[in-house]
Write a protein that holds these residues in place. Structure first.
Motif, mmCIF file in Angstrom:
data_model
loop_
_atom_site.group_PDB
_atom_site.id
_atom_site.type_symbol
_atom_site.label_atom_id
_atom_site.label_comp_id
_atom_site.label_asym_id
_atom_site.label_seq_id
_atom_site.Cartn_x
_atom_site.Cartn_y
_atom_site.Cartn_z
ATOM 1 N N THR A 132 -15.340 7.370 3.841
ATOM 2 C CA THR A 132 -15.290 6.784 5.171
ATOM 3 C C THR A 132 -14.589 8.230 6.299
ATOM 4 O OG1 THR A 132 -13.787 4.754 5.167
ATOM 5 C CG2 THR A 132 -15.843 4.433 5.804
ATOM 6 N N GLY A 133 -13.694 8.598 5.193
ATOM 7 C CA GLY A 133 -12.802 9.312 5.639
ATOM 8 C C GLY A 133 -11.842 10.733 5.154
ATOM 9 N N ARG B 138 -12.455 13.320 4.801
ATOM 10 C CA ARG B 138 -12.104 14.729 5.905
ATOM 11 C C ARG B 138 -9.849 15.020 5.473
ATOM 12 N NH1 ARG B 138 -9.567 12.678 10.669
ATOM 13 N NH2 ARG B 138 -10.982 10.255 10.590
ATOM 14 N N LEU B 139 -9.569 13.401 5.549
ATOM 15 C CA LEU B 139 -8.291 13.468 5.233
ATOM 16 C C LEU B 139 -7.441 13.931 3.643
ATOM 17 C CD1 LEU B 139 -8.224 9.747 5.695
ATOM 18 C CD2 LEU B 139 -7.339 11.870 7.225
ATOM 19 N N LEU C 164 -12.485 3.933 -0.493
ATOM 20 C CA LEU C 164 -13.128 3.406 0.177
ATOM 21 C C LEU C 164 -12.511 4.917 1.331
ATOM 22 C CD1 LEU C 164 -11.334 -0.560 1.428
ATOM 23 C CD2 LEU C 164 -14.370 1.189 1.706
ATOM 24 N N ILE C 165 -11.019 5.579 1.577
ATOM 25 C CA ILE C 165 -11.173 6.280 1.996
ATOM 26 C C ILE C 165 -11.560 8.019 1.577
ATOM 27 C CG2 ILE C 165 -9.419 8.057 2.904
ATOM 28 C CD1 ILE C 165 -7.372 6.270 2.186
ATOM 29 N N ILE D 219 -5.650 -2.221 -6.056
ATOM 30 C CA ILE D 219 -5.661 -2.444 -4.914
ATOM 31 C C ILE D 219 -5.761 -1.008 -4.141
ATOM 32 C CG2 ILE D 219 -4.482 -2.463 -2.802
ATOM 33 C CD1 ILE D 219 -3.684 -5.019 -3.984
ATOM 34 N N LEU E 96 -2.170 9.963 -1.664
ATOM 35 C CA LEU E 96 -3.255 11.086 -0.252
ATOM 36 C C LEU E 96 -2.763 12.818 -0.421
ATOM 37 C CD1 LEU E 96 -5.876 11.375 1.347
ATOM 38 C CD2 LEU E 96 -4.308 10.138 3.070
ATOM 39 N N VAL F 66 -0.558 4.787 -1.450
ATOM 40 C CA VAL F 66 -1.487 5.522 -0.192
ATOM 41 C C VAL F 66 -1.154 6.571 -0.087
ATOM 42 C CG1 VAL F 66 -3.977 5.082 1.045
ATOM 43 C CG2 VAL F 66 -3.144 3.262 -0.618
ATOM 44 N N PRO F 67 -0.193 6.926 0.857
ATOM 45 C CA PRO F 67 -0.132 7.858 1.911
ATOM 46 C C PRO F 67 0.673 8.800 0.528
ATOM 47 C CG PRO F 67 1.640 6.517 2.421
ATOM 48 C CD PRO F 67 0.733 5.315 2.047
ATOM 49 N N LEU G 172 0.834 -1.148 -0.140
ATOM 50 C CA LEU G 172 0.200 -0.239 -0.306
ATOM 51 C C LEU G 172 0.832 0.936 0.407
ATOM 52 C CD1 LEU G 172 -3.127 -1.391 2.298
ATOM 53 C CD2 LEU G 172 -3.251 -1.188 0.292
ATOM 54 N N LEU H 293 -9.226 0.619 -5.165
ATOM 55 C CA LEU H 293 -10.010 0.259 -3.635
ATOM 56 C C LEU H 293 -9.885 1.116 -2.568
ATOM 57 C CD1 LEU H 293 -10.316 -3.650 -4.655
ATOM 58 C CD2 LEU H 293 -11.680 -1.708 -4.948
ATOM 59 N N ILE H 294 -8.628 1.246 -1.942
ATOM 60 C CA ILE H 294 -7.984 1.978 -0.693
ATOM 61 C C ILE H 294 -8.551 3.173 -0.402
ATOM 62 C CG2 ILE H 294 -6.519 2.334 0.831
ATOM 63 C CD1 ILE H 294 -6.721 -0.252 1.273
#
Lengths: 266, 183
Positions: free
Chosen positions: B173-174, B176-177, B169-170, B162, B45, B41-42, B38, B165-166
């Protein structure tokens, strides 16, 4: 899941190679990397082999560490050698096994290409085995300094890299704490389908990102409170020092570059 | 130095550090090296949160650290293309940044498009690196392009799926990030 995390390949030691200035090591590796591929002469290959062997022997690092990090690449080296061995059809036939024939040209070609690759991999791996990431960062910052005259923020770049390295253990502990907390609630990270494992990661990732952004804000405030004001006029706690041995080593690689260029042109 | 600039710098450092850690978490293992992690991902993001500049910087730093702690070098161009450039281009996801006021569907489209484009550029970088050094190594008669493409798509393909997908999902549900003013 994270217990095998071994940050870096660095093997502590006090050898000559360990104590060299990271700038000398980086610059030498760069010269080696470029000029190894300039010439195909045997004398250049021999000189490269001597340099690599000398560096390897004086670093005092057991071959076990090499094997660990370079297994896959060494397989590629072997594969390259055999591909050339069987697919190059030049020179005279040395050996025939059924439909496969080994030509003298193929043996030479396979040896030259595979051996060069091997030398480069050994020397490049040696750099990361004998230099801590922090030293490498200092070295890179110092070598990139000329770019700061054209307003590339090299100091800030190196600062971010150092802070990232410094915070890896801290962030790792945080990751593990959050993962354990979620496991206590029944999360399963290494079981089930990929989709389920991904979903299990989400309750780890979101708090992890959230806390890290908060930490970034706190860090910035703390730095300002201590008077951080960008790169200009900033002094360092650890200074790199260029020694006579660094000059000597660098000159050796410079001579290698010269030799390589000379055999190519001459 | 402006406070905000310093905060962005520290966020780059933190997300790079997290990428290094997440690179050790294997979601799946591929048969020929190249594991599915992963790590992207960061970086992606951050690109959405702070723009492409910050994302690219974080990617380049991650690439260099990644090389330092276990990379391999077979050619100088391969070294640049496989590490700083390959991860640096992940930051281009930042060009697809979305606003809080957008509808969910539009946000998801932006995130998916950005993630795909960024990862395709990464694929292109690894692909070129593969061609460069495979051309140097491979005997005549083998296609370095085909070999490099097959090798790289084999693990970047799953990584794209992948990561998408992540990221989805972020967003759900998240979210604000993605917006600095709320987290």
């Amino acid at each position: 899941m994270l217990e095998h995390v071994l940050i870096g390949q660095y093997v502590p030691g006090r050898s000559v190679v360990h104590r060299l200035d990271p700038r000398a090591k980086l610059a030498s590796l760069f010269l080696f990397m470029v000029f190894l591929f300039v010439s195909r002469e045997l004398v250049v290959l021999g000189a490269a082999a001597v340099l690599t062997a000398a560096a390897l022997l004086s670093a005092g690092i057991s071959l076990r560490f090499f094997w660990k990090g370079t297994r896959l690449v060494l397989i590629i080296v072997a594969l390259t050698f055999f591909l050339h061995l069987f697919l190059t059809q030049e020179g005279r036939v040395l050996l025939e096994i059924g439909p496969l024939a080994v030509y003298s040209g193929g043996l030479l070609e396979g040896f030259v290409v595979g051996f060069r690759l091997l030398l480069l991999i050994v020397l490049a791996t040696l750099l990361t085995l004998t230099t801590t990431p922090v030293d490498l960062t200092d070295g890179i910052e110092s070598l990139l300094r000329p770019l700061s005259y054209v307003r590339v923020p090299t100091h800030e770049f190196a600062l971010m890299m150092s802070i990232a390295l410094r915070f890896i253990p801290t962030l790792l502990t945080e990751t593990q704490t959050i993962m354990k907390a979620q496991m206590a609630r029944g999360a399963a990270f290494s079981r089930g389908s990929v989709w389920n494992r991904l979903k299990a990661f989400l309750p780890v990732l979101i708090p992890l990102f959230s806390q890290s952004f908060k930490r970034a804000e706190d860090l910035a405030t703390a730095m300002e409170a201590r008077g951080y004001n960008g790169g200009a006029g900033r002094t360092k706690y650890r200074e790199l020092s260029w020694k006579l041995s660094d000059t000597l080593i660098f000159c050796m690689f410079l001579a290698f570059a010269g030799l390589s260029l000379w055999t190519r042109i001459g | 130095m402006k406070h905000n600039r310093l905060v962005v710098m520290m966020e780059i450092a933190m997300m790079t550090g997290l990428a290094v850690i997440l690179d050790f978490v294997r979601v799946a293992q591929m048969p020929f090296g190249g594991s599915i992690t992963l790590a992207a991902v960061p970086l992606i993001l951050l690109a959405f949160r702070r723009g492409a500049g910050a994302g690219i910087t974080a990617g380049v730093i991650f690439g260099i650290i990644n090389w330092m702690i276990g990379g391999y070098v077979v050619h100088w161009a391969q070294m640049l293309l496989d590490y700083p450039v390959a991860f640096g281009v992940l930051g281009t996801a930042g060009f697809f940044a979305f606003k809080r006021s957008w509808t969910l569907k539009r946000k998801l489209t932006a995130v998916i498009a950005g993630t795909i484009v960024a990862n395709l550029l990464r694929l292109a970088s690894h692909f070129t690196a593969g061609v460069v050094w495979f051309r140097e190594l491979a005997p005549d008669g083998m296609s370095p392009e085909l070999y490099s493409f097959l090798y790289n798509i084999a693990y970047i393909g799953p990584i794209i799926v992948i990561t998408i997908l992540i990221m989805v999902l972020i967003v759900r549900t998240g979210e604000r990030l993605f917006h600095p003013e709320t987290s």
